[in-house]
Design an enzyme around this catalytic site. Structure first.
Site, short mmCIF file in Angstrom:
data_model
loop_
_atom_site.label_atom_id
_atom_site.label_comp_id
_atom_site.label_asym_id
_atom_site.label_seq_id
_atom_site.Cartn_x
_atom_site.Cartn_y
_atom_site.Cartn_z
N GLU A 82 0.86 -1.28 -0.18
CA GLU A 82 -0.19 0.32 0.08
C GLU A 82 0.73 1.15 -0.18
O GLU A 82 0.12 2.59 0.64
CB GLU A 82 -0.57 -0.07 1.64
CG GLU A 82 -1.76 -1.25 1.15
CD GLU A 82 -3.53 -1.21 2.69
OE1 GLU A 82 -3.84 -0.60 1.96
OE2 GLU A 82 -3.08 -1.34 3.41
N HIS A 101 -0.11 5.33 7.85
CA HIS A 101 -1.52 4.78 7.65
C HIS A 101 -1.01 3.45 8.54
O HIS A 101 -0.36 2.69 9.01
CB HIS A 101 -1.69 3.70 6.42
CG HIS A 101 -2.26 2.39 6.04
ND1 HIS A 101 -4.34 2.91 5.69
CD2 HIS A 101 -2.19 1.04 5.85
CE1 HIS A 101 -4.27 1.75 5.82
NE2 HIS A 101 -3.19 0.28 5.32
ZN LIG Z 1 -3.64 -1.47 5.22
#
Ligand SMILES: [Zn+2]
Length: 246
Positions: A82, A101
């Site tokens: 990600e 995140h």
């Molecule tokens: Zn994630």
């Protein structure tokens, strides 16, 4: 690169390693989740660890990426799936110097219910909009059968659009992404996004909740923005004293 520039990069890398360890010790990340910093000498790049658990990150694990999520160094180890979250937010938001995140557990429930938004209930959480933190619905961009992860620049850009000019965005059924104008501010916000979610759920169990007004979010944010170092050094000491660091 000059010696002075190298030292600046080195100091950011060191602080980024500390941020990884703090976020684990504070319960924001576990085996998953990641934190990045914009490159101090190349604002079109960012620094992020290779794909690994944040608590185990060392300085040699930190890689340099371009905004498309490509590692700058040839033959670099695999990056996080990600990493596009980071590149697309830095591309869209010139004011952002750090991105966190996470899948911190108290936040996820607010990403999957309708009618109850994550809102600021206390002064430490005043950085959030009194109208509630926006929720990114990945089905609108990846259809009904995705793995919910931000695995492309297209999805990262859509997430950055939902974040807009705010400090945080929830990701339905997944987690959240928090940004800061400094690494320490982003870490502070990530910790207090988790804490605030827990407090809001506790308050809602007791009865109707009085949230901060818009004016109170401005006032508390202004005051707290002078205090990040106080928690940073406490959390850093706690992380270094943790059994994980021995
Ligand atoms: Zn994630």
């Amino acid at each position: 690169m000059s010696d002075a520039a190298s030292e600046t990069v080195a100091s950011v890398v060191r602080e980024l390693v500390d941020a990884n360890h703090i976020l684990f010790d504070q319960g924001v990340v576990d085996g998953f989740g990641h934190v990045s910093a914009r490159h101090p000498e190349r604002p079109d790049r960012f620094l992020l660890a290779r794909s690994m658990a944040p608590a185990l990150v060392t300085e040699k694990d930190v890689l340099e990426f371009d905004f498309d999520g490509n590692p700058v160094e040839a033959g670099a180890p695999a990056g996080y799936l990600e990493r596009f979250i980071h590149g697309e937010i830095y591309r869209k938001r010139q004011d952002v110097m750090s991105v966190v995140h996470s899948h911190s557990p108290s936040v996820v429930p607010f990403s999957v219910v309708t009618g109850t938004k994550l809102r600021p209930v206390c002064h430490m959480c005043g950085f959030r909009s009194e109208k509630g933190t926006p929720i990114f619905e990945i089905r609108d961009f990846a259809g009904p059968g995705s793995d919910l992860l931000i695995t492309s620049g297209k999805l990262g850009a859509a997430l950055a659009d939902t974040l807009s000019d705010g400090p945080a965005v929830l990701m339905r059924g997944h987690g959240s992404t928090v940004v800061g104008s400094t690494l320490r501010q982003a870490v502070f916000r990530a910790v207090y996004t988790e804490v605030g979610a827990r407090l809001q759920m506790e308050a809602m169990r007791l009865g109707p909740v009085t949230y901060l007004t818009e004016g109170e979010t401005v006032g508390t944010t202004k005051t707290i923005s002078t205090q990040y170092d106080r928690s940073w050094f406490l959390w850093l000491k706690a992380a270094r004293n943790s059994p994980m660091s021995q």
